[in-house]
Design a protein around this motif. Structure first.
Motif, PDB file in Angstrom:
ATOM      1  N   ASP A   1       0.220  -2.017   1.057  1.00  0.00           N
ATOM      2  CA  ASP A   1       0.634  -3.103   0.171  1.00  0.00           C
ATOM      3  C   ASP A   1       1.161  -2.521  -1.139  1.00  0.00           C
ATOM      4  O   ASP A   1       0.391  -2.060  -1.981  1.00  0.00           O
ATOM      5  CB  ASP A   1      -0.548  -4.023  -0.094  1.00  0.00           C
ATOM      6  CG  ASP A   1      -0.171  -5.239  -0.935  1.00  0.00           C
ATOM      7  OD1 ASP A   1       0.943  -5.263  -1.493  1.00  0.00           O
ATOM      8  OD2 ASP A   1      -0.995  -6.159  -1.038  1.00  0.00           O
TER       9      ASP A   1
ATOM     10  N   THR B   1       2.852  -4.162  -3.467  1.00  0.00           N
ATOM     11  CA  THR B   1       3.190  -5.254  -4.385  1.00  0.00           C
ATOM     12  C   THR B   1       3.141  -4.827  -5.848  1.00  0.00           C
ATOM     13  O   THR B   1       4.024  -5.179  -6.642  1.00  0.00           O
ATOM     14  CB  THR B   1       2.222  -6.436  -4.183  1.00  0.00           C
ATOM     15  OG1 THR B   1       2.275  -6.863  -2.820  1.00  0.00           O
ATOM     16  CG2 THR B   1       2.590  -7.597  -5.091  1.00  0.00           C
TER      17      THR B   1
ATOM     18  N   ARG C   1      -8.067  -4.152   1.869  1.00  0.00           N
ATOM     19  CA  ARG C   1      -7.134  -4.689   0.877  1.00  0.00           C
ATOM     20  C   ARG C   1      -7.795  -5.705  -0.044  1.00  0.00           C
ATOM     21  O   ARG C   1      -7.247  -6.052  -1.094  1.00  0.00           O
ATOM     22  CB  ARG C   1      -5.933  -5.305   1.588  1.00  0.00           C
ATOM     23  CG  ARG C   1      -5.038  -4.264   2.275  1.00  0.00           C
ATOM     24  CD  ARG C   1      -3.969  -4.918   3.129  1.00  0.00           C
ATOM     25  NE  ARG C   1      -4.561  -5.696   4.221  1.00  0.00           N
ATOM     26  CZ  ARG C   1      -3.855  -6.340   5.144  1.00  0.00           C
ATOM     27  NH1 ARG C   1      -2.530  -6.312   5.095  1.00  0.00           N
ATOM     28  NH2 ARG C   1      -4.467  -7.014   6.106  1.00  0.00           N
TER      29      ARG C   1
END
Length: 269
Positions: free
Chosen positions: A98, A100, A239
């Motif tokens: 991830d 982001t 996560r």
């Protein structure tokens, strides 16, 4: 330590208790591809050299096992900084966790970083992306094979009983302080650690290697009151370490949004 001037487990056998960035794997290079004086290479040059022959290494072969056994015998930990190596397949557009918060092209954190750090983050990533755009299909395939080899070797070291630590090497390509550590944990799980083992790689294991278990590394009375309160169980999905609801530092409780707002205030003051 950064290991460039010594080969393989030599540093470990000399008493170094932790090796960073997997430069220890240089000992696996074919003899005809070894530089005459690796100690003169920059870390970037050394890393680039490793990517040229890593695709041809069998991560489960005898040479890898012999190297890892020497590290185990020396009691040396590995801090692989997988998030650093992930920038190469990541620049190809591959799934490297991830991103982001640490993709320089999309992260909302860029305005909150010191100007020099933000510029370095963007420029290094742009260079990596440009190189990836010009890569041949064969080069892309070899990059992916090398990345799979790195993950497999880290997983093998862990399965053999080795101590794996969580680190990031910030600032570097597509790495943001704090936020990239969460992706490192995600990549350690991909390498074969369980979510609990990955969390320990960032908490208990560093305390053990630093011989500071009486100071930090566990949530018990008398130790440093630094911890995160999460909104979801990271043992179900690593996560979830990003689902931070409260930060406790030195016994004081903070909301993440207040910390980020304070950074914004500092930048605009």
């Amino acid at each position: 330590m950064h290991q460039q001037a010594t080969w393989g487990a030599q540093a470990a056998e000399a008493g170094v208790d932790c090796l960073e960035h997997l430069m220890v794997l240089g000992d696996l290079a074919p003899e005809d591809q070894r530089p005459a004086d690796p100690g003169r290479m920059t870390p970037f040059e050394y890393g680039g050299w490793m990517w040229r022959w890593l695709p041809d290494i069998d991560p489960h072969g005898p040479r890898v096992r012999q190297l890892l056994e020497r590290l185990l015998a020396a009691g040396t930990a590995l801090d692989p900084t997988l998030v650093l190596f992930a920038s190469r397949p990541g620049a190809l557009g591959d799934d490297v966790g991830d991103t982001t918060m640490d993709n320089p092209e999309t992260t909302p954190l860029l305005p909150l970083l010191p100007a020099g750090v933000a510029q370095q983050l963007v420029s290094r990533w742009a260079e990596r992306r440009q190189a990836a755009a010009g890569a041949s299909e064969r080069a892309r395939e070899r990059t992916r094979r090398a990345w799979a080899t790195l993950l497999a070797i880290v997983g093998e070291f862990h399965r053999m009983g080795g101590t794996v630590l969580a680190g990031t090497d910030c600032p570097n390509v597509a790495i943001v302080s704090g936020f990239s550590l969460h992706r490192e944990l995600e990549l350690l799980v991909r390498a074969g650690l369980s979510p609990l083992e990955a969390i320990r790689a960032a908490t208990r294991r560093p305390a053990e290697v630093l011989r500071k278990t009486d100071v930090f590394g566990a949530v018990v009375p008398g130790l440093a009151a630094d911890l995160l309160i999460l909104g979801a169980n990271p043992l179900d999905d690593i996560r979830h370490t990003r689902r931070i609801e409260r930060v406790v530092a030195r016994g004081r409780v903070y909301r993440p949004e207040d910390i980020l707002a304070a950074l914004q205030t500092e930048r605009t003051a």
